[in-house]
Motif scaffolding. Structure first.
Motif, short mmCIF file in Angstrom:
data_model
loop_
_atom_site.label_atom_id
_atom_site.label_comp_id
_atom_site.label_asym_id
_atom_site.label_seq_id
_atom_site.Cartn_x
_atom_site.Cartn_y
_atom_site.Cartn_z
N ALA A 22 31.74 45.21 100.35
CA ALA A 22 31.81 46.68 100.38
C ALA A 22 32.93 47.18 99.46
CB ALA A 22 32.03 47.17 101.81
N ARG A 43 31.74 47.00 95.96
CA ARG A 43 30.74 48.04 95.69
C ARG A 43 31.33 49.45 95.79
NH1 ARG A 43 25.76 45.27 99.03
NH2 ARG A 43 25.35 43.67 97.47
N ASP A 94 32.70 51.04 98.34
CA ASP A 94 32.35 51.79 99.53
C ASP A 94 33.49 52.75 99.86
OD1 ASP A 94 32.63 52.09 102.61
OD2 ASP A 94 30.55 51.41 102.35
#
Length: 125
Positions: free
Chosen positions: A12, A15, A17
């Protein structure tokens, strides 16, 4: 209180997040320790040249080695919980009361944590 990151949380981060990023920024501002397992890093790490965001965050994470001492604690835990993921078992061993565990596998992690660290918070990422 600390934040413990599993491989899903590390992915995460890679990416970008926003929710996980915000939690880590607050943790940094409040001097909250962030921990993970070397096994979780191995599960998330693919190419350092392409994972600059993850590499940057990992520079501030205390990464615990998955060594023989840890393995001898993890094996019995996996046996008593009828689970098989040694990395999840290692992460469960890192969680202390009051910690927040960021995980993509909350069901297995709650099973591994049991009532050992009843005041820990498991957050799904």
């Amino acid at each position: 209180m600390s934040i413990v990151l599993d491989a899903g949380a590390l992915i995460a981060i890679e990416r970008r997040d926003r929710r996980v990023g915000a939690m880590l920024r607050v943790a940094h501002q409040e001097h909250v320790a962030v921990r993970s397992s070397a096994g979780a890093v191995a599960q998330a790490w693919r190419d350092g040249a392409r994972q600059a965001n993850l590499a940057r965050v990992l520079s501030g994470v205390d990464v615990a080695a998955l060594d023989l001492v840890a393995a001898k604690r993890i094996g019995p835990l996996l046996g008593t919980t009828a689970t098989s993921d040694a990395v999840d078992g290692h992460l469960a061993q890192l969680v202390e009361p009051g910690d927040q565990l960021l995980t993509s596998d909350p069901q297995d992690m709650r099973r591994l944590l049991g009532d050992r660290v009843g005041t820990a918070t498991v957050r799904t990422v």
